[in-house]
Design an enzyme around this catalytic site. Structure first.
Site, PDB file in Angstrom:
ATOM      1  N   SER A  54       0.840  -1.198   0.000  1.00 43.42           N
ATOM      2  CA  SER A  54       0.000   0.000   0.000  1.00 43.42           C
ATOM      3  C   SER A  54       0.880   1.255   0.000  1.00 43.42           C
ATOM      4  O   SER A  54       1.704   1.433  -0.886  1.00 43.42           O
ATOM      5  CB  SER A  54      -0.951  -0.049   1.200  1.00 43.42           C
ATOM      6  N   ASP A  95      -8.837  -4.114  -6.272  1.00 42.82           N
ATOM      7  CA  ASP A  95      -8.317  -3.514  -5.044  1.00 42.82           C
ATOM      8  C   ASP A  95      -9.048  -2.200  -4.797  1.00 42.82           C
ATOM      9  O   ASP A  95      -9.095  -1.338  -5.671  1.00 42.82           O
ATOM     10  CB  ASP A  95      -6.817  -3.255  -5.193  1.00 42.82           C
ATOM     11  N   HIS A 129      -7.399  -5.882  -0.875  1.00 45.23           N
ATOM     12  CA  HIS A 129      -6.240  -4.998  -0.927  1.00 45.23           C
ATOM     13  C   HIS A 129      -4.959  -5.800  -0.809  1.00 45.23           C
ATOM     14  O   HIS A 129      -4.775  -6.552   0.146  1.00 45.23           O
ATOM     15  CB  HIS A 129      -6.350  -3.990   0.216  1.00 45.23           C
TER      16      HIS A 129
END
Length: 556
Positions: A270, A498, A526
Site C-alpha cells: 500500500s 483492489d 487490498h
C-alpha cells in the site's frame, strides 16, 4: 476514508493502518494484530530468555544483494549513483556517523530482537537534533541470507508490529531465508510519534459528520480541522516539518547501511509502495530485490488520485454487494442496484438517527463511524460476512457490530484507547507529501460532482482537502521524477478489484519505474502477496529467494 496519500474523507483520513497488513492474514489474525499495544524496548527483560541465535544476520554483502536473473536494470555498482543519495559503498556528505552506526540488538517480545536507529531530524542539518527509530527483527528460521525490510503501509502503520507477524506476512520459505526487519517510520508508533489529540478528542474528530449538509455543519467541520492541525503543531514541534516520505526513505537507507547490506531488500504494501518507489528514486544503486504490493502511482495529481480511489472503492463495494445478494437474505436488498443505493441511504439515515452502541465508550454509531465500519470490509473478502451481519443488526437498531468494524479500521479498542498514533500521523505525512496548494481544487463544486458521478457511494467522502487545507507545516524536499533509472528490477503487484490502491495504479507505477515488472492478481481485496494464489506467491518467493524475475505482465 482510505486513500493512502490523498486527503480522504473531508474529516477522517486516508488509510491509517495500511491495509497492506492484511496480506497473508485471516480476519481473526488481523483483528488480533490491531490489539497489539506493547512496544519493544531494547534492553528490557521480556520475561524469558530466548535461545541464543546462531545465524549470521545481515552483515556485509549477501546473496540477497546478488544480481538478479532476467529482467533489466541491474546496476553496475561502480557506475550507478543515487539522485541525491550515497554512491555505492559510501555515505552522503555529513552523514558518515549515522551510516556507520552499529545496531545493538536485544531480546524483546519473547522471541524477537529489538534495537533503535539514530537519524537526524533534518537531513539538511545533520549536526542538529536527532530522533530514535524503533526496529524489530524476526530472525531467520534457517541460515539467513540477509535482511528483508518490510513496511505495511498507512502512512502511520507500525513496521515493528508488522515484523512481529513475520510468519503471516511472508511465506515460510522466505522466513527461513531472511531476517524480517520492521521499523516504525519517523513520527509513527514508537519512533518519536506525532500525537495531536487525546483519545476522547480523537473520538469526536472521527465520529463527526464527514459530509456536512449546511453552512453550520461546514463551519463545525472546519473548526475541528483547525483545532486538529493546531494541536499537531503544538505537540509535535519542529518534527512536524520532517515526517515526509522523502525523509522516511532517507532513514531507510541509513537502516540499510546499519544492517550491513550493500543493497536493500524490501517488501512494501500500500503506502509502503510509495515509500519504496521514493527510496528507489533517491538511491537507485542501492535497490536490491524490491516487491511493491498494492501500488500507488506517485505521478498522479490530487484529483486524479482521489477519483481513482473513488472508482476503486465503488468497484470493490459492488463486488461485495453482488456477493451479498447472491447469498440470499442480503440486508441491503434483493438486487444489486437496490443494494448499492441502500448503502449511502443508510449512511444518510445515520446522520439524522445514530444507532445505539453497547459495550463501547462511544455510545452512538454516527455517520462518521458507520462509514469507517463499512469501508474497512472492502479491504478483504474475509470481512464481508461480518459486514453483512453488522448491517442486519443495524436494521434491528443495534450499531454495536458496525462500531466494532469501525474500531478495527481505526485501531481503537472498545475502551476508547487507540493502539498507536496511525489516525493522526497519517495527516502529518500526507499533508507534507501533498500540501493544500496541490489539493485545493478538490473543493470545487464541479470536482465534487465528478467524484459523486464516479462513486455514488463514496465520492462525497473523498472530495475535499481535509485538514491539509489548514496544515501548519511544509515539506523541505520533494521528488519529481520517479523513474529510478539504474535500479534493479522492481516487482509491482496489482489486484484487479483492489479498493484502496486501484489496479490501474500498479500498471502505471510499473510503467513509470524504468525497471518495473508488473504482476497482476485477478481478484478482490487490498494487496496480493500471501492472500491471493500460488501464482502470485510463487513469483514473489522465486524473486526474493533466487532473484528470478517473472515475465513482465504475468497474470495470476
Amino acid at each position: 476514508m482510505a486513500a493512502p496519500r490523498t486527503s480522504g474523507p473531508r474529516r477522517a483520513t486516508p488509510d491509517p493502518t495500511g491495509r497492506g497488513r492484511t496480506a497473508r492474514l485471516g480476519t481473526a489474525v488481523v483483528v488480533a494484530a490491531l490489539t497489539v499495544l506493547a512496544g519493544c524496548t531494547p534492553g528490557t527483560d521480556p520475561g524469558q530468555d530466548p535461545a541464543p541465535v546462531e545465524q549470521d544476520h545481515g552483515s556485509g554483502t549477501t546473496d540477497a544483494q546478488a544480481p538478479v536473473e532476467g529482467g533489466s536494470g541491474s546496476p553496475d555498482d561502480d557506475a550507478a549513483t543515487g539522485t541525491a543519495g550515497s554512491s555505492a559503498g559510501g555515505a552522503p556528505a555529513g552523514l558518515a556517523e549515522f551510516y556507520g552506526q552499529e545496531l545493538d540488538w536485544s531480546a524483546c517480545e519473547s522471541s524477537f530482537e529489538c534495537a533503535t536507529l539514530t537519524v537526524p531530524v533534518d537531513y539538511a542539518e545533520p549536526d542538529a537534533d536527532t530522533i530514535e527509530l524503533a526496529l524489530l527483527r524476526s530472525v531467520a528460521t534457517g541460515q539467513a541470507q540477509g535482511s528483508l525490510v518490510v513496511n505495511p503501509g498507512g502512512p502511520g502503520a507500525s513496521g515493528v508490529d508488522y515484523a512481529m507477524m513475520a510468519g503471516a506476512v511472508v511465506s515460510p520459505e522466505v522466513a527461513r531465508a531472511y531476517d524480517v526487519v520492521g521499523f516504525d517510520p519517523r513520527g509513527v508508533g514508537r519512533s518519536a510519534p506525532v500525537t495531536c489529540l487525546d483519545d476522547d478528542a480523537l473520538d469526536e474528530f472521527l465520529g463527526s459528520d464527514p459530509s456536512p449538509d449546511d453552512p453550520a455543519e461546514e463551519a463545525e467541520l472546519e473548526t475541528l480541522q483547525e483545532e486538529f492541525a493546531a494541536a499537531c503543531e503544538a505537540n509535535a514541534g519542529d518534527l512536524l516539518e520532517h515526517v515526509s516520505t522523502v525523509e522516511a526513505a532517507r532513514d531507510l537507507d541509513v537502516l540499510r547501511a546499519a544492517l550491513g547490506e550493500e543493497r536493500l531488500t524490501y517488501l512494501g504494501a500500500s503506502y509502503g509502495t510509495f515509500l519504496g518507489a521514493t527510496y528507489a528514486t533517491l538511491f537507485p544503486d542501492r535497490v536490491g530485490r524490491f516487491v511493491l504490493d498494492g501500488a500507488i502511482d506517485p505521478t498522479l495529481s490530487a484529483v486524479e488520485m482521489g477519483l481513482g480511489q473513488a472508482a476503486g472503492f465503488e468497484r470493490a463495494t459492488r463486488a461485495y454487494v453482488e456477493d451479498c445478494v447472491a447469498g440470499g437474505d442480503c440486508p441491503l436488498g434483493q438486487d444489486v442496484e437496490t443494494a448499492m443505493a441502500a448503502i449511502p441511504a443508510f449512511l444518510d439515515d445515520l446522520d439524522q438517527n445514530p444507532l445505539p452502541v453497547s459495550g463501547d465508550e462511544v455510545t452512538e454509531l454516527t455517520e462518521g463511524w458507520g462509514m469507517l465500519g463499512i469501508v474497512v470490509a472492502m479491504y478483504a473478502e474475509d470481512f464481508w460476512p461480518i459486514l453483512t451481519q453488522a448491517l442486519q443488526r443495524a436494521q434491528q437498531g443495534d450499531g454495536t457490530l458496525l462500531m466494532f468494524l469501525a474500531n478495527t479500521y481505526a485501531s481503537r479498542g472498545a475502551d476508547g484507547v487507540y493502539e498507536g498514533n496511525g489516525m493522526q500521523s497519517i495527516y502529518a505525512v500526507n499533508c507534507l507529501d501533498r500540501p493544500a496548494e496541490e489539493t485545493e481544487e478538490l473543493d470545487s463544486e464541479a470536482v465534487r460532482a465528478q467524484f459523486e458521478e464516479v462513486s455514488p457511494t463514496w465520492g462525497r467522502y473523498l472530495a475535499g482537502e481535509g485538514a491539509c487545507g489548514v496544515w501548519p507545516a511544509q515539506a523541505s524536499e520533494t521528488v519529481e521524477d520517479y523513474s529510478a533509472t539504474g535500479a534493479a528490477p522492481i516487482l509491482v503487484l496489482g489486484t484487479t478489484r483492489d479498493p484502496a490502491t486501484p489496479y490501474e495504479w500498479a500498471v502505471d507505477l510499473a510503467d513509470v519505474l524504468d525497471s518495473g515488472v508488473l504482476v497482476t492478481y485477478d481478484g478482490d481485496g487490498h494487496t496480493a502477496y500471501g492472500r491471493s494464489n500460488d501464482c502470485v506467491d510463487g513469483a514473489v518467493d522465486a524473486y526474493l529467494l533466487e532473484g528470478t524475475v517473472p515475465e513482465d505482465g504475468l497474470s495470476c
